[in-house]
Enzyme design. Structure first.
Site, short mmCIF file in Angstrom:
data_model
loop_
_atom_site.label_atom_id
_atom_site.label_comp_id
_atom_site.label_asym_id
_atom_site.label_seq_id
_atom_site.Cartn_x
_atom_site.Cartn_y
_atom_site.Cartn_z
N SER A 11 0.81 -1.21 0.00
CA SER A 11 0.00 0.00 0.00
C SER A 11 0.85 1.27 0.00
O SER A 11 1.56 1.54 -0.95
CB SER A 11 -0.95 -0.05 1.19
OG SER A 11 -1.91 0.95 1.07
N ASP B 111 -1.84 6.16 -3.67
CA ASP B 111 -0.63 5.46 -3.20
C ASP B 111 -0.33 4.29 -4.13
O ASP B 111 -0.92 4.18 -5.22
CB ASP B 111 -0.78 5.03 -1.73
CG ASP B 111 -1.90 4.04 -1.52
OD1 ASP B 111 -2.69 3.83 -2.45
OD2 ASP B 111 -1.99 3.46 -0.42
N ASP C 96 -0.99 1.14 -4.30
CA ASP C 96 -2.05 0.21 -4.73
C ASP C 96 -3.38 0.93 -4.94
O ASP C 96 -4.42 0.30 -5.13
CB ASP C 96 -2.23 -0.94 -3.74
CG ASP C 96 -2.58 -0.46 -2.35
OD1 ASP C 96 -2.63 0.76 -2.14
OD2 ASP C 96 -2.81 -1.31 -1.47
N ASP D 7 -5.44 2.49 -3.07
CA ASP D 7 -6.59 2.43 -2.16
C ASP D 7 -6.77 3.77 -1.45
O ASP D 7 -7.86 4.21 -1.16
CB ASP D 7 -6.50 1.26 -1.15
CG ASP D 7 -5.32 1.37 -0.20
OD1 ASP D 7 -4.37 2.12 -0.51
OD2 ASP D 7 -5.33 0.69 0.85
#
Lengths: 447, 416
Positions: free
Chosen positions: A99, A241, A243, A245
């Site tokens: 993440s 970010d 990933d 999310d």
């Protein structure tokens, strides 16, 4: 290496490349997950990290050994994994992503067949299997194949578009700058915005895992996009970010809205439009209470961690959830933090209000927050917290996740980190001075 | 439950002993052995479990900072050739162990030879001490997918044996392949186009019977069956006087010893031992009684396809074929495999040697060898399984029967 040395939490496992992130560790967790779900279809996606290929192959191997059929989504957003688990009616999913953590980190996030991150009790069962190393090893006849499926991006985009007022947004022809940090959202995020009729200026969209800056969308990491928003005279800037999310919002003046504002802005639209309750964690800003109150809906707060938030969200049937740090969960799309949903809701707000984003932000009450990270050294975290509970026992406190002291002029949340031997202290009041005083008060008591 | 980690590599029964975590640790040890930044080729057979093992290997090699050349489904010989031709540092072959439920891995070095016992011991030392090194994120390895490994193989085959294409093409051979040869099916399909032979079901000029481990168990020419033991001597005889020096194991056929004017060098069984001896002795040919043959001018590894092609070339050229075929004697062969617990093998071998020593002349070679002018028997622990293999040959069956009975009785007694 003992598994207890790792960062294991409700969010999954995290480790660093060249150190704790070994192929053996990943293999054990993949075999553990395959054993836990007893085979079946498993969707696997990863962010763009350089270590992603190493982790992915160990995951594939472990899943195949336990009789799982692997669906490889390739590089994608973490929420795409959640979406595809549901769409493909899979038994589960594994997202390979650390993440917002720096480039040397990587992690596994486990998704159950409902498309949600493993709830704490399920995660514990998985960890027990891994600790005991009691894995299923299927016969050669039951070993399945790896299938590639790169349709996740399109499926995910379509799903979000179905749940927001596309035409309303399209009519505004927004100019948007987006920073994908060369992460898992590098293709999906700009594509999504183009589908909304936006003029898109996309930064850092080569998903090679070489992050041009720290991937956490915090003010200090967003110099490039802030300047670009001003230069381009854009309506808004979005930073995701690794990933995708988490989402950070930059106003038309190139000013970062603040990490607590993403959920607040999404809620500002969603709670009014859908008349739904909202679920968040105990550490998220009280701005959300203001939004809920304004719309005459309830707000629920869980322990920190996406798994905890989602669990409560489901039980309360909230139409929106999320956490500070830019995480927005919009259940009609997916029950995981999803920056596409967040962008869709915020652009809907912008289109509906017909105002500049800075003007909308100014409608919110001004709060002052400090997030303090306290290294505890040799002191036991739980001993410190127990003492604090005694110290504040006469006040209005919530002890569900550490201790939260709720006062008329603000609140203090003191909790152990899920992933590190530290205490996190979050303080929020309506004045900068008072926020500092509250923090000093806690630190003095600990000392 | 079965798995075995030995100086030959690792193998096990999928779902019943095959330990993927052990494989990953072995691979991390191998990665330390080759060093960060090594260029390593991997190949695999067609078994469905090979994909699972390949993913595990790739993960470990990337973590060790290696550049991986994934050659896909290839034969071991093809992989060995690729390693050598591309000047890589090492290679790993997945599979090649017979039955569908058994799988494993073997390691190769930069010159394409299988790691010898000393080298493999080096890998196992790292494995047992768990001294693994993992690269930092910016030093991690990568995978290069190679889809031209077979082209390199065929090009090199034709360069190594110039003129064979035309020789074989002219004859328009009809060949039949029996046995479980799935892993090399594609090589014969490509070969049929390049060498102009036809793969037929009936009326074949030559039948090649291929074991699932890629060895030739039998060839049939003009209704005469030449079994695995006699394939190596058959090739030598057919090659006229070109072959002067041959390496084989201690279980070599009488027929091989009967050939005039060749120097026969015996060594321990297994491709790693034979190939290294061929290299060191600069021999012309290597092989074993199981029908595995090695042509050093092509590759230092057993290669059933190259063997089949060269047999076709020899058949095309040889005028005295009938004479050679008819000269192959009908000797008696004996093969037995005794399954034992891993921890009992050394004890059985030790006691057996002591007992047999009282009655027979024992040659301490690769295990135990009893040799007489009319028969020989070798008893040795397998390199890859928890078994003792007893192999024998006699000019007449009754000559060997008594000895076999004595050996079986001794083993039974030791096990009691």
């Amino acid at each position: 290496m003992a598994i207890s040395d790792l960062k294991i939490s409700v969010s999954g496992i995290r480790a660093t490349t060249g150190d704790t992130l070994t192929p053996q560790l990943i293999l054990k967790f993949a075999m553990g997950f395959g054993t836990y779900i007893k085979g079946g279809k498993v969707v696997v996606g990863r962010d763009s990290r350089v270590s992603g290929d190493m982790v992915k192959n160990a995951v594939f191997s472990g899943l195949l050994a336990t009789g799982c059929e692997v669906v490889d989504l390739g590089i994608c957003m973490v929420s795409t994994v959640h979406v595809m688990v549901k769409k493909l009616k899979a038994k589960g999913g594994i997202a390979i992503t650390a993440s917002h953590n720096p480039v040397e980190w990587n992690a596994l996030k486990f998704v159950n067949k409902e498309g949600i991150i493993l709830p704490p009790e399920e995660a514990e069962e998985l960890f027990n299997i891994v600790n005991n190393e009691k894995f299923i090893n299927v016969s050669y006849k039951d070993i399945k194949n790896i299938k590639q499926d790169f349709s996740g991006k399109e499926t995910h985009i379509k799903l979000v578009l179905k749940n927001i007022p596309v035409q309303l947004i399209k009519n505004k022809k927004f100019k948007v700058v987006v920073d994908c940090v060369n992460g898992g959202g590098s293709e999906t995020v700009p594509e999504f915005l183009k589908n909304l009729g936006c003029e898109v200026i996309a930064l850092n969209t080569i998903p090679d895992g070489i992050f041009p800056h720290h991937p956490e969308p915090l003010d200090k990491n967003l110099t490039q996009i802030k300047e670009e928003v001003k230069k381009q005279k854009a309506d808004i800037g979005f930073a995701v970010d690794a990933d995708a999310d988490r989402l950070g919002v930059i106003d038309e003046n190139g000013v970062f809205a603040g990490e607590e504002m993403t959920l607040a802005l999404a809620a500002y639209y969603a709670l009014s439009e859908f008349k739904t309750s909202i679920t968040t964690n105990l550490s998220s800003s009280s701005i959300l209470d203001w939004v809920a109150q304004k719309n005459n809906v309830k707000i629920y707060r869980s322990k920190v961690g996406e798994a905890n938030v989602v669990k409560l969200m489901k039980s309360k049937n909230s139409g929106l959830a999320g956490e500070g740090g830019g995480k927005v969960i919009f259940p009609p799309v997916t029950m995981s933090a999803d920056s596409l949903s967040a962008m869709g809701l915020i652009l809907s707000l912008l289109a509906l209000k017909n105002k500049k984003i800075s003007e909308i932000i100014n409608e919110f009450p001004k709060v002052y927050t400090i997030k303090h990270r306290l290294e505890t050294g040799n002191k036991n975290v739980y001993y410190i917290l127990n003492n604090l509970k005694k110290e504040f026992k006469d006040e209005n406190i919530n002890t569900e996740d550490g201790i939260k002291i709720i006062r008329d002029k603000g609140w203090i949340h003191i909790r152990p980190s899920n992933t590190e031997p530290i205490i996190r202290i979050i303080v929020e009041t309506m004045s900068q001075q008072l926020t500092q005083e509250y923090l000093n008060e806690v630190l003095n008591k600990i000392n | 439950m079965f798995d075995k980690l030995s100086l030959s590599g690792y193998r096990g029964k999928i779902g019943e002993g095959f330990d993927l975590i052990k494989v990953s640790e072995l691979l991390s040890a191998f990665s330390v052995y080759t060093g960060e930044g090594s260029k390593i080729a991997i190949g695999m057979d067609k078994k469905i479990s090979s994909n699972m093992i390949k993913s595990c290997i790739i993960s470990c090699l990337i973590a060790g900072g290696n550049e991986i050349y994934d050659t896909g489904v290839v034969t071991t010989a093809n992989l060995q050739l690729f390693i050598k031709e591309k000047r890589l540092n090492a290679g790993i072959m997945i599979g090649g162990f017979g039955n569908e439920d058994i799988n494993g891995i073997r390691f190769f070095r930069g010159d394409g030879l299988q790691l010898n016992e000393n080298e493999m011991q080096g890998v196992l030392n790292i494995y047992h001490l768990k001294r693994y090194d993992f690269s930092k994120w910016d030093k991690l390895g990568k995978v290069i997918t190679v889809n031209y490994a077979k082209e390199i193989y065929f090009d090199h085959l034709m360069k190594a044996f110039p003129g064979i294409v035309n020789i074989i093409k002219d004859k328009k051979f009809k060949i039949k392949i029996t046995g479980t040869y799935n892993n090399i099916k594609e090589y014969f399909q490509i070969g049929s186009k390049k060498f102009g032979f036809k793969i037929v079901k009936n009326n074949a000029d030559v039948i090649f019977e291929i074991n699932s481990d890629g060895s030739l168990s039998m060839i049939k020419i003009k209704d005469k069956e030449i079994d695995s033991y006699n394939i190596l001597p058959f090739i030598i005889l057919m090659s006229s006087e070109k072959i002067k020096k041959v390496v084989t194991n201690f279980s070599s056929s009488f027929m091989l010893k009967d050939i005039d004017n060749i120097e026969l060098i015996e060594t321990k069984a297994g491709m790693a031992n034979i190939s290294e001896k061929v290299l060191n002795e600069m021999a012309d040919l290597g092989g074993e009684g199981c029908g595995s043959i090695l042509f050093p001018e092509f590759v230092y590894g057993y290669d059933v396809f190259a063997t089949s092609i060269l047999i076709l070339a020899l058949l095309a050229k040889e005028k005295e074929l009938d004479k050679i075929i008819n000269s192959i004697p009908d000797y008696f062969y004996y093969k037995k495999m005794i399954k034992l617990k891993s921890e009992n093998i050394n004890n059985v071998m030790y006691n057996l040697r002591n007992q047999l020593n009282k009655k027979y002349r024992i040659i301490k070679a690769d295990g135990i060898k009893i040799s007489d002018k009319d028969y020989w028997i070798t008893i040795r622990p397998s390199n890859t399984e928890d078994v003792i293999r007893i192999i024998g040959q006699a000019k007449k069956k009754e000559k060997i029967k008594k000895v076999i009975k004595a050996i079986e009785k001794s083993i039974k007694k030791i096990m009691e």
